[in-house]
Design an enzyme around this catalytic site. Structure first.
Site, PDB file in Angstrom:
ATOM      1  CE  LYS A 129      37.884  40.643  39.219  1.00 38.92           C
ATOM      2  NZ  LYS A 129      38.476  39.763  38.171  1.00 38.92           N
TER       3      LYS A 129
ATOM      4  NE  ARG B 220      44.379  38.502  41.689  1.00 43.76           N
ATOM      5  CZ  ARG B 220      43.829  39.720  41.800  1.00 43.76           C
ATOM      6  NH1 ARG B 220      42.482  39.861  41.797  1.00 43.76           N
ATOM      7  NH2 ARG B 220      44.586  40.789  41.938  1.00 43.76           N
TER       8      ARG B 220
HETATM    9  C1  LIG Z   1      45.023  40.975  38.706  1.00 46.33           C
HETATM   10  N1  LIG Z   1      43.683  40.400  38.563  1.00 46.33           N
HETATM   11  C2  LIG Z   1      42.505  41.040  38.743  1.00 46.33           C
HETATM   12  N2  LIG Z   1      41.467  40.205  38.527  1.00 46.33           N
HETATM   13  C3  LIG Z   1      42.011  38.993  38.192  1.00 46.33           C
HETATM   14  C4  LIG Z   1      41.467  37.733  37.844  1.00 46.33           C
HETATM   15  O1  LIG Z   1      40.137  37.527  37.784  1.00 46.33           O
HETATM   16  N3  LIG Z   1      42.315  36.728  37.562  1.00 46.33           N
HETATM   17  C5  LIG Z   1      43.660  36.905  37.602  1.00 46.33           C
HETATM   18  N4  LIG Z   1      44.460  35.827  37.298  1.00 46.33           N
HETATM   19  N5  LIG Z   1      44.245  38.081  37.938  1.00 46.33           N
HETATM   20  C6  LIG Z   1      43.421  39.104  38.218  1.00 46.33           C
END
Ligand SMILES: Cn1cnc2c(O)nc(N)nc21
Length: 281
Positions: free
Chosen positions: A223, A257
């Site tokens: 990010k 994630r």
């Molecule tokens: C779809 N998506 C993109 N970034 C995310 C994040 O930080 N958390 C979650 N739960 N979904 C995300």
């Protein structure tokens, strides 16, 4: 432990942190640039992530990166349902559906998905009710504003306190709507209406999100909080992403994630090994 939907009863054991692999089936996803738009390519990527150690595959048909435009229900369904069906039939992995639309939630779970992942924390029309009726685990995430405007001027008195209190209230709303409290997963929402400094403050405060006794999901992979700090593009953000993953896992985050599954799984293995040796400090 979160029991996935009864279609394939899969236990999600969170005693150790797990990796959620990102599968963007969108033409403008900020990192994969939609290269997995085709069903076969998407399936191959899912297969690779499972082989690399992903416990969950997160499938999203609507990009939620800053400035992303909305996607119609028909288009989102067309993108996600076929790949969910294919993965559900061919791979032994937990599938989460990354969506805010109630109808996508319903059809995705019917197609074999096990978990709902909603960056809008079930605030869209009918989403709370759909999640309650589907009775599957659901991740609720904090976002200030909408993808189209959330990064214009993020503002907080105390970002962690405000994100915590949003999630606290949302838990109550979910339980009031009939969602089992033990089905809820919490997420501070890195990059969703936060400046670089606010993102790092939230990451430093990861441990505070355990106060609800619910699993914490962290999504920082590739990010801007890494890109803007290191002044590099998405393809150069692996080390920064792994540093964030190490910090989050060290503070007890249960689900990470990520795009880079193999490398993150390796980091988690080392963190878990280190955690076995309580320090003598
Ligand atoms: C779809 N998506 C993109 N970034 C995310 C994040 O930080 N958390 C979650 N739960 N979904 C995300």
């Amino acid at each position: 432990n979160l029991t996935a939907n009864n279609k394939h009863v899969k236990m999600l054991n969170l005693d150790q942190p797990v990796v959620m692999g990102i599968l963007n089936v969108t033409p403008d996803s900020f990192s994969d640039g939609g290269q997995y738009h085709g069903l076969d390519a998407a399936f191959q990527q899912a297969q690779k992530m499972v082989a690399d150690g992903a416990t969950i595959i997160d499938i999203g048909g609507e990009s939620t990166r800053p400035g992303a435009s909305a996607v119609s229900l028909e288009e989102e369904l067309a993108r996600v349902i076929p790949i969910i069906e294919h993965i559900s039939a061919q791979l032994d992995v937990i599938i989460s559906i990354d969506t805010s639309k109630a109808e996508v939630m319903r059809q995705a779970i019917a197609a074999g998905a096990h978990i709902i992942n909603d960056v809008r924390a079930l605030q869209a029309e009918g989403a709370l009710q759909a999640a309650a009726e589907l009775a599957v685990p659901v991740c609720i995430m904090h976002m200030q504003g909408q993808p189209s405007n959330m990064q214009d001027a993020p503002a907080y008195q105390d970002v962690t306190a405000e994100v915590v209190s949003f999630l606290e209230q949302r838990i109550l709303d979910c339980v009031d709507a009939g969602i089992k409290r033990e089905h809820i997963i919490l997420d501070p929402g890195f990059g969703f209406g936060k400046t670089l400094e606010q993102n790092y403050q939230l990451l430093a405060d990861t441990a505070l999100f355990h106060q609800f006794g619910l699993p914490v999901l962290i999504g920082v992979s590739r990010k801007s909080m890494i890109g803007n700090l290191l002044q590099c593009d998405e393809s150069q953000r692996l080390a920064g992403s792994l540093a964030c993953a190490t910090a989050a896992a060290g503070d007890g985050a249960q689900i990470l994630r990520v795009h880079d599954v193999r490398e993150t799984a390796d980091v988690l293995a080392v963190v878990a090994q280190l955690a076995k040796h309580g320090s003598n400090k």
